[in-house]
Motif scaffolding. Structure first.
Motif, PDB file in Angstrom:
ATOM      1  N   ASP A 142      15.394  21.212  -4.895  1.00  0.00           N
ATOM      2  CA  ASP A 142      15.232  21.665  -6.580  1.00  0.00           C
ATOM      3  C   ASP A 142      14.477  23.080  -6.331  1.00  0.00           C
ATOM      4  N   GLY A 143      15.176  24.202  -6.147  1.00  0.00           N
ATOM      5  CA  GLY A 143      14.571  25.671  -5.910  1.00  0.00           C
ATOM      6  C   GLY A 143      13.854  25.666  -4.691  1.00  0.00           C
ATOM      7  N   ASP A 144      12.708  25.694  -4.691  1.00  0.00           N
ATOM      8  CA  ASP A 144      11.757  26.174  -3.382  1.00  0.00           C
ATOM      9  C   ASP A 144      11.124  24.859  -3.094  1.00  0.00           C
ATOM     10  N   GLU A 145      11.588  23.756  -3.762  1.00  0.00           N
ATOM     11  CA  GLU A 145      10.941  22.448  -3.543  1.00  0.00           C
ATOM     12  C   GLU A 145      11.836  21.465  -2.875  1.00  0.00           C
ATOM     13  N   LEU A 146      11.386  20.425  -2.378  1.00  0.00           N
ATOM     14  CA  LEU A 146      11.917  19.436  -1.928  1.00  0.00           C
ATOM     15  C   LEU A 146      11.394  18.153  -2.463  1.00  0.00           C
ATOM     16  N   VAL A 147      12.456  17.066  -3.009  1.00  0.00           N
ATOM     17  CA  VAL A 147      12.040  16.064  -3.735  1.00  0.00           C
ATOM     18  C   VAL A 147      12.357  14.812  -3.122  1.00  0.00           C
ATOM     19  N   TYR A 148      11.296  13.822  -2.751  1.00  0.00           N
ATOM     20  CA  TYR A 148      11.730  12.853  -1.973  1.00  0.00           C
ATOM     21  C   TYR A 148      11.725  11.589  -2.807  1.00  0.00           C
ATOM     22  N   ASN A 149      12.521  10.462  -2.658  1.00  0.00           N
ATOM     23  CA  ASN A 149      12.885   9.451  -3.288  1.00  0.00           C
ATOM     24  C   ASN A 149      13.199   8.171  -2.492  1.00  0.00           C
ATOM     25  N   GLY A 150      12.816   7.038  -2.755  1.00  0.00           N
ATOM     26  CA  GLY A 150      13.371   5.598  -1.922  1.00  0.00           C
ATOM     27  C   GLY A 150      12.410   4.941  -1.872  1.00  0.00           C
ATOM     28  N   HIS A 151      12.648   3.586  -0.862  1.00  0.00           N
ATOM     29  CA  HIS A 151      11.744   2.558  -0.621  1.00  0.00           C
ATOM     30  C   HIS A 151      11.658   2.378   0.863  1.00  0.00           C
ATOM     31  N   LYS A 152      10.287   2.223   1.232  1.00  0.00           N
ATOM     32  CA  LYS A 152      10.010   1.637   2.640  1.00  0.00           C
ATOM     33  C   LYS A 152       9.418   0.357   2.776  1.00  0.00           C
ATOM     34  N   SER A 153       9.755  -0.474   3.391  1.00  0.00           N
ATOM     35  CA  SER A 153       9.283  -1.779   3.542  1.00  0.00           C
ATOM     36  C   SER A 153       7.835  -2.020   4.252  1.00  0.00           C
ATOM     37  N   PHE A 154       7.580  -1.056   4.876  1.00  0.00           N
ATOM     38  CA  PHE A 154       6.236  -0.856   5.709  1.00  0.00           C
ATOM     39  C   PHE A 154       5.581   0.554   5.303  1.00  0.00           C
ATOM     40  N   SER A 155       4.016   0.629   5.043  1.00  0.00           N
ATOM     41  CA  SER A 155       3.565   1.807   5.079  1.00  0.00           C
ATOM     42  C   SER A 155       1.998   1.394   5.570  1.00  0.00           C
ATOM     43  N   THR A 156       1.926   1.327   6.805  1.00  0.00           N
ATOM     44  CA  THR A 156       0.521   1.159   7.244  1.00  0.00           C
ATOM     45  C   THR A 156      -0.467   2.118   6.873  1.00  0.00           C
ATOM     46  N   GLY A 157      -1.413   1.877   6.336  1.00  0.00           N
ATOM     47  CA  GLY A 157      -2.751   2.485   6.028  1.00  0.00           C
ATOM     48  C   GLY A 157      -2.600   2.793   4.483  1.00  0.00           C
ATOM     49  N   SER A 158      -1.780   2.139   3.809  1.00  0.00           N
ATOM     50  CA  SER A 158      -1.334   2.716   2.619  1.00  0.00           C
ATOM     51  C   SER A 158      -2.604   3.169   1.678  1.00  0.00           C
ATOM     52  N   ARG A 159      -3.206   1.910   1.298  1.00  0.00           N
ATOM     53  CA  ARG A 159      -4.345   2.091   0.095  1.00  0.00           C
ATOM     54  C   ARG A 159      -5.586   2.629   0.616  1.00  0.00           C
ATOM     55  N   VAL A 160      -5.647   2.850   2.017  1.00  0.00           N
ATOM     56  CA  VAL A 160      -6.920   3.351   2.532  1.00  0.00           C
ATOM     57  C   VAL A 160      -6.638   4.724   3.028  1.00  0.00           C
ATOM     58  N   SER A 161      -5.441   5.372   2.701  1.00  0.00           N
ATOM     59  CA  SER A 161      -5.218   6.501   3.213  1.00  0.00           C
ATOM     60  C   SER A 161      -5.358   7.616   2.219  1.00  0.00           C
ATOM     61  N   ASP A 162      -5.569   8.880   2.764  1.00  0.00           N
ATOM     62  CA  ASP A 162      -5.779  10.276   1.960  1.00  0.00           C
ATOM     63  C   ASP A 162      -4.349  10.938   1.930  1.00  0.00           C
ATOM     64  N   LEU A 163      -4.060  10.966   2.979  1.00  0.00           N
ATOM     65  CA  LEU A 163      -2.663  11.622   3.256  1.00  0.00           C
ATOM     66  C   LEU A 163      -1.644  10.743   3.711  1.00  0.00           C
ATOM     67  N   THR A 164      -0.375  10.836   3.538  1.00  0.00           N
ATOM     68  CA  THR A 164       0.639   9.959   3.828  1.00  0.00           C
ATOM     69  C   THR A 164       1.726  10.761   4.385  1.00  0.00           C
ATOM     70  N   VAL A 165       2.389  10.498   5.587  1.00  0.00           N
ATOM     71  CA  VAL A 165       3.493  11.149   6.151  1.00  0.00           C
ATOM     72  C   VAL A 165       4.866  10.415   5.677  1.00  0.00           C
ATOM     73  N   LEU A 166       5.723  11.321   5.044  1.00  0.00           N
ATOM     74  CA  LEU A 166       7.012  11.064   4.728  1.00  0.00           C
ATOM     75  C   LEU A 166       7.973  11.543   5.602  1.00  0.00           C
ATOM     76  N   GLU A 167       9.283  10.786   5.500  1.00  0.00           N
ATOM     77  CA  GLU A 167      10.359  11.335   6.422  1.00  0.00           C
ATOM     78  C   GLU A 167      11.625  11.038   5.533  1.00  0.00           C
ATOM     79  N   GLY A 168      12.512  11.882   5.435  1.00  0.00           N
ATOM     80  CA  GLY A 168      13.739  11.630   4.752  1.00  0.00           C
ATOM     81  C   GLY A 168      14.792  12.425   5.332  1.00  0.00           C
ATOM     82  N   VAL A 169      15.857  12.085   4.850  1.00  0.00           N
ATOM     83  CA  VAL A 169      17.379  13.089   5.259  1.00  0.00           C
ATOM     84  C   VAL A 169      17.663  14.019   4.071  1.00  0.00           C
ATOM     85  N   LEU A 170      17.746  15.124   4.199  1.00  0.00           N
ATOM     86  CA  LEU A 170      18.370  16.024   3.353  1.00  0.00           C
ATOM     87  C   LEU A 170      19.606  15.544   2.789  1.00  0.00           C
ATOM     88  N   ASP A 171      19.846  15.481   1.414  1.00  0.00           N
ATOM     89  CA  ASP A 171      20.912  15.030   0.930  1.00  0.00           C
ATOM     90  C   ASP A 171      22.057  15.960   1.247  1.00  0.00           C
TER      91      ASP A 171
END
Length: 398
Positions: free
Chosen positions: A134-163
């Motif tokens: 979206d212009g100079d931005e990337l937009v992430y969408n989707g669902h993952k079954s596991f996200s270790t560290g979720s609620r205790v994390s300050d930062l989250t690493v995302l990985e996805g495939v460019l449409d």
């Protein structure tokens, strides 16, 4: 002593201090299965979260060899918290694995100065997150079954495939935002405090400039980029090893303090610590554990040298040899740890099975996470190398 003055031994001692605090109520916390905010606070206050961070930003400037040992020490007391810390170290290094020099500097300053804790939503067995432009931005969408560290994390690493492409894009984003919903649905028999439940990502925006490793919207690959899998497989190995060490230590302590000698064997002893079958059992387990420790330490020293060397220097051959060595260490630790987790009950006696002692948590923790990827494939990788001299090709699990 300042952070930069601490040696590797000092950091391991700091981890042991935290582990001693975690051990006090490890059984009760496992039962409560509450989000481990306090446990992560202990890690932060001890400086362990920024162990790998640059000294100029207040980090420890330590090597991965030390990080692996620290992970192991924490896991001796609490396998869940050992996993959280080990995963954090890998995600904190994610920028170094794939990003540009400028991106690395920015991420490492951010997390080190703020003492931030990482989580990750990167489960290869799920469908990839979708990334759109979206212009100079990337937009992430989707669902993952596991996200270790979720609620205790300050930062989250995302990985996805460019449409419309096959391009994978990693990005690091704040965990506390409306577009990231953690579902708090992790309910497994072991590693109960790892906050590994599912997550839904909705319209999470990242500047194109933050797409890890991309320059002018093109990725520039290096063999070094593929070290994420061997590095985290050895994270697994080290917290498995810590769990096994904790199990053996707990069994030995129980036998010394509580196990009664068997009075019907024809060679009666005054103490359980004199029983021949108990001495034989613990001797066998300790020898196997020492062997697993030695192999794991060898792997840790080898990959640490590579992780801290210039990224362009790594060859596919060296990377493949590391993967085989780590596969060997992982299979040995799993089999030894699971044996310890069950055998200690034979050596401690029937009363040790009481829930209040919590000796079952070691087996439950190791059994749960060691199913992450089939250990049979690790044995196969070693066998193919031994028999045919072939190195494994990089995949999401190799």
């Amino acid at each position: 002593m300042t952070t930069t003055e601490k040696t590797a031994a000092d950091w391991i001692a700091a981890a042991q201090d935290v582990a001693a605090k975690l051990a006090v109520d490890a059984v009760e916390r496992d039962r409560r299965n509450a989000t481990p905010y306090e446990e992560v606070r202990l890690l932060k206050e001890a400086g362990l979260v920024t162990l790998l961070g640059p000294p100029e930003h207040g980090g420890g400037g330590q090597t991965w060899e030390t990080a692996y040992r620290v992970t192991r020490e924490i896991a001796r007391a609490d396998g869940s918290i050992g996993q959280l810390l080990g995963y954090h170290y890998l995600w904190a290094w994610a920028a170094r694995l794939v990003a540009t020099d400028e991106q690395i500097a920015a991420v490492e300053e951010l997390y080190t100065r703020n003492n931030f804790f990482f989580g990750g939503a990167v489960n290869p067995r799920d469908s990839d997150l979708t990334v759109t432009e979206d212009g100079d931005e990337l937009v992430y969408n989707g669902h993952k079954s596991f996200s270790t560290g979720s609620r205790v994390s300050d930062l989250t690493v995302l990985e996805g495939v460019l449409d419309g492409t096959g391009d994978h894009i990693f990005a690091i984003v704040p965990s506390g935002q409306e577009g990231i919903v953690f579902h708090d649905d992790w309910d497994n028999i072991g590693q109960r405090l790892t906050e590994s439940g599912s997550v839904t990502i909705t319209d999470v925006r990242v500047p194109w400039a933050s797409a890890a490793g991309y320059v002018d919207r093109k990725f520039r690959p290096l063999t070094y980029n593929t070290l994420n899998v061997p590095a985290i497989q050895l994270v697994f190995t080290n917290f498995y090893l810590g769990i096994a060490q904790g199990a053996l230590a707990a069994g030995l302590e129980y036998t010394r303090d509580r196990t009664r000698p068997w009075p019907y064997g024809g060679d009666d002893k005054e103490s359980a610590t004199e029983e021949w079958y108990i001495l034989d059992g613990y001797g066998d387990l300790q020898a196997k554990l020492w062997a697993a420790e030695a192999l794991t330490d060898k792997a840790g020293a080898a990959i640490s040298r590579v992780l801290h060397a210039p990224r362009a220097d790594l060859t596919p051959e060296v990377r493949g040899e590391l993967a085989v060595l780590i596969a060997a260490a992982k299979q040995r630790v799993i089999e030894t740890g699971l044996e310890i987790g069950t055998k200690i009950f034979e050596l401690t006696g029937a009363r040790a099975s009481a829930s209040k002692h919590g000796l079952d948590r070691f087996w439950r923790n190791l059994r749960t996470h060691s199913l992450h990827d089939p250990v049979a494939y690790k044995r196969r990788e070693v066998g193919v190398y031994a028999l045919r001299g072939e190195l494994p090709e990089p995949t999401w699990y190799t």
